[in-house]
Design an enzyme around this catalytic site. Structure first.
Site, PDB file in Angstrom:
ATOM      1  N   SER A 167       0.822  -1.217   0.000  1.00  0.00           N
ATOM      2  CA  SER A 167       0.000   0.000   0.000  1.00  0.00           C
ATOM      3  C   SER A 167       0.849   1.258   0.000  1.00  0.00           C
ATOM      4  CB  SER A 167      -0.883  -0.004   1.250  1.00  0.00           C
ATOM      5  OG  SER A 167      -1.508   1.245   1.437  1.00  0.00           O
TER       6      SER A 167
ATOM      7  N   TYR B 134      -0.831  -0.065  10.215  1.00  0.00           N
ATOM      8  CA  TYR B 134      -1.123  -0.717   8.927  1.00  0.00           C
ATOM      9  C   TYR B 134       0.047  -0.537   7.963  1.00  0.00           C
ATOM     10  CZ  TYR B 134      -3.583  -1.260   4.412  1.00  0.00           C
ATOM     11  OH  TYR B 134      -3.967  -1.627   3.145  1.00  0.00           O
TER      12      TYR B 134
ATOM     13  N   LYS C 222       2.418  -3.542   6.536  1.00  0.00           N
ATOM     14  CA  LYS C 222       2.570  -3.778   5.092  1.00  0.00           C
ATOM     15  C   LYS C 222       4.047  -3.718   4.704  1.00  0.00           C
ATOM     16  CE  LYS C 222      -1.662  -4.281   3.355  1.00  0.00           C
ATOM     17  NZ  LYS C 222      -2.045  -5.502   2.612  1.00  0.00           N
TER      18      LYS C 222
END
Lengths: 338, 338
Positions: free
Chosen positions: B126, B154, B158
Site C-alpha cells: 500500500s 497498517y 505492510k
C-alpha cells in the site's frame, strides 16, 4: 534505576555493562540494579558486581517474566549474527524477530496493564540493513535517509525490528530508539567465520606477532568504528531527549570510512613496518564477493547532532585496542615497544 | 493451474477473481481451480463458477492446511484495514503480519519439504507505507526509491511484509513480488469510517443523486487509481519475469496525482454541473489532519517499465465507475442521461 541489557555476555554487551557500572549513573540517575541476560554467563568481573544480576538462557524464554517486572531502561543487543541467520533461517527469525517482538510486547504490557510510563529502549541495529538491490544500488555513502534494501536475513530482521520499535513508540507502548552500529574494530579473540572477521584480524593478529591474511583488495572501503565509540553512542542515544533523537526512524552511529590500505598505513604508523609486514593479501573470492555488497562508507548526520563523532583517525582505534590490552601481554607480543 | 486469492470477498479481491475467471488463463496457463479465502463468503457469481472453491474463515486458521497443498500462484490481498489496525493493535499484527508470515512459511514448506518450485506470490502492499517522519519529510512525489517511514500500524505491517517477502524470495522459498496499491476510486457501497472514504464518496454519492461532504480543501492532492488499473497491475506483476520485475524491493503501482478540485472538474465534465453541485465543502479537522500526512502524489517508474500506466484523466475513472454500474440504476440515479 533498574536497567536491562540483553546480549550482555557478548563483546559489546559486556563492555556496555562495564561502562555503565563505572559511570554509576545513567541520565542523571544512579544505577542500582543491572540485569544482564544472555545465552551465556557474563564475564566474572561483571558477575562480581553487587548491582549485577545475571540471567542465563534464551531471551524468548525469559520474556514472559518481564511482563511482571518494571525496568527504567533497556539496551537490547541480543541477536543471532549474520552468518548464523543465513545458515539457519528459523534460528534468525526466532532470535532476532520473535524475541524482539516478545520483549516489546512485555514492555507494552507494563504500559497497558500496569500503567507504567513507556520504558526507554535502545536497540542495536546494524549497517547490515543496507545492501544493493537490483533497482536500488548502494550510494557511495549510506546516510540516515538511504533506503534500506537488506541483502541478508540478519539485515532484514534488524530492519523489521527498527520498524516495530518505531510503531510501538508511536503508539506510546515504548520510548524506543534504534541506532545502527557500524563494523566494530578491533574485536578481541580469534578469527571467526564472519566475512567481516578480517577487519579486526589484520590489526589484532599482527599486534600479537602472528600472520594475518587479508581476503580483499587494499582499495576496499568500509565504515568502521571502535568499541568505545559504539558504547558511547548507545549511551548517548539512551540519554538524549526524544526531541534530540528526532523522529522514530533508526539513525546511523558514527563511522570512519577507510580503505584496507589506510587501515594498514595506520597500523604501520602506530606499530611499525614489521607489524604491518605480517599482513599478506590473498584474495578469497567468496569473502570479496560478500564484502563488495556492503556499504563502502556511511555518514551519520543525526548522530552528529547528538554530538557523536567517529575517531579522527584509525590510529586512535588501534591505540584504543592496545590500551585495552596492556594487561594481556600475548595480545601485544608482536608489538615492538622499544 | 491452481490459484489462491486471499481476501477474495473484498472489493478488489472479488474483482481480481472475476477478471481472472473471464480471462481463463494466467501466464499462458489455463486456470483450472481458483481457491478464494476470506473472512466472508465471496459474492454469489463467484461461488457459482465451477472453477471456484470458497473457503471462509480467518486466514491464520487456514494456513496450516496450505502446507499440504500445492498452488501455482497466490494473490495475497487479505488484510485488516488501516482504521481497524489503529483501533486494535493486536488485530492488525495478527491479521497483517502473523497471517502473512504463516502463509509465507506454508509456501516455504512446499519448497523445503516437498521439493516444489518456489510459488509465485503477488502481495498487495500500500501507498500507506509512505508517511512523514520528523527527520524524513515526504517528497512532493513518492517514488519507488522513497524511504518508507510509515506513520500507521497498517503501513508498518505492510512494509514489514514487503521485507519478509523479499527475504523469502532471496532464499528461494518463494517467488514474491510486492506491489503498492494507490488509493482506489471509485469504490462502490456506502461511506465508511476510513479517512480516505471521501475520495470515492465525492463522486459516488453525487452520481446517485445524493449530497456528499468533502472534509478537505479543494487543493488537497493525492495519488489515485481505478479498480481496473489496480487489478491489471496485480496481474501484470504476476505475469512478468523476475528480470522484468527487477530487484526484490516493492514497487509502486501507477497513480494519477490529482487535487480534489481536479476530481470535481472531471465529475462536472462527465456528469454535468448539477451533479458536481451536490458536493459541499465542510472541513473536518481530524480527517484533514490525517490526509495532510499522506503523499500528495506518486510516481511508478518500475511499473511503467512493465507497461503499466495510470488512466489519462480522472474522467476515465468516473466513466469506468458508470460503465460498471449501468445494471445498478440506483447508483446512477443522479446522472442526467439526457
Amino acid at each position: 534505576m533498574k536497567l536491562l541489557i540483553t546480549g550482555a555476555a557478548g563483546f559489546l554487551g559486556a563492555r556496555l555493562a562495564r561502562t555503565l557500572l563505572a559511570r554509576g549513573t545513567l541520565a542523571g540517575q544512579p544505577i542500582r540494579q543491572l540485569v544482564l541476560t544472555d545465552l551465556f554467563e557474563p564475564p566474572a568481573d561483571l558477575r562480581a558486581d553487587p548491582r549485577v544480576e545475571a540471567r542465563t538462557g534464551p531471551l524468548l524464554a525469559q520474556v514472559a517474566a518481564l511482563r511482571e517486572e518494571s525496568f527504567d531502561g533497556v539496551f537490547h543487543l541480543a541477536s543471532a549474527v549474520s552468518g548464523e541467520c543465513e545458515l539457519d533461517f528459523d534460528l534468525g527469525m526466532a532470535s532476532n524477530l520473535d524475541s524482539t517482538r516478545a520483549l516489546l510486547d512485555a514492555l507494552r504490557h507494563r504500559v497497558t496493564q500496569h500503567g507504567d510510563a513507556p520504558t526507554r529502549l535502545v536497540f542495536a541495529s546494524s549497517v547490515a540493513v543496507f545492501g544493493p538491490d537490483e533497482d536500488h544500488p548502494l550510494p557511495a555513502l549510506v546516510t540516515d535517509a538511504t533506503l534500506p534494501t537488506p541483502q541478508t536475513s540478519y539485515g532484514i530482521q534488524k530492519h523489521i525490528c527498527e520498524h516495530l520499535i518505531a510503531d510501538y513508540t508511536r503508539k506510546g507502548f515504548l520510548d524506543g530508539r534504534a541506532a545502527r552500529l557500524m563494523t566494530v574494530t578491533v574485536r578481541p579473540g580469534r578469527p571467526n567465520g564472519a566475512a567481516s572477521s578480517f577487519f579486526s584480524g589484520i590489526v589484532r593478529e599482527p599486534l600479537a606477532g602472528q600472520e594475518a591474511v587479508c581476503p580483499v583488495d587494499p582499495d576496499v572501503s568500509h565504515p568502521l568504528t571502535s568499541p568505545r565509540t559504539t558504547v558511547e553512542g548507545l549511551i548517548r542515544v539512551f540519554e538524549c531527549s526524544r526531541a534530540e533523537f528526532g523522529g522514530r526512524t533508526a539513525l546511523n552511529l558514527p563511522a570512519l570510512n577507510l580503505t584496507v590500505a589506510q587501515m594498514l598505513d595506520a597500523l604501520e604508523a602506530v606499530a611499525g613496518p614489521t607489524v604491518r609486514a605480517r599482513v599478506r593479501f590473498e584474495r578469497d573470492e567468496r569473502i570479496a564477493g560478500i564484502v563488495a555488497r556492503w556499504p563502502a562508507g556511511a555518514t551519520a548526520e543525526r548522530a552528529a547532532r547528538l554530538g557523536l563523532h567517529p575517531e579522527t583517525s584509525f590510529d586512535d582505534i588501534i591505540r584504543q585496542y592496545i590500551a585495552d590490552h596492556t594487561d594481556h601481554p600475548t595480545a601485544l607480543q608482536g608489538l615492538d615497544r622499544a
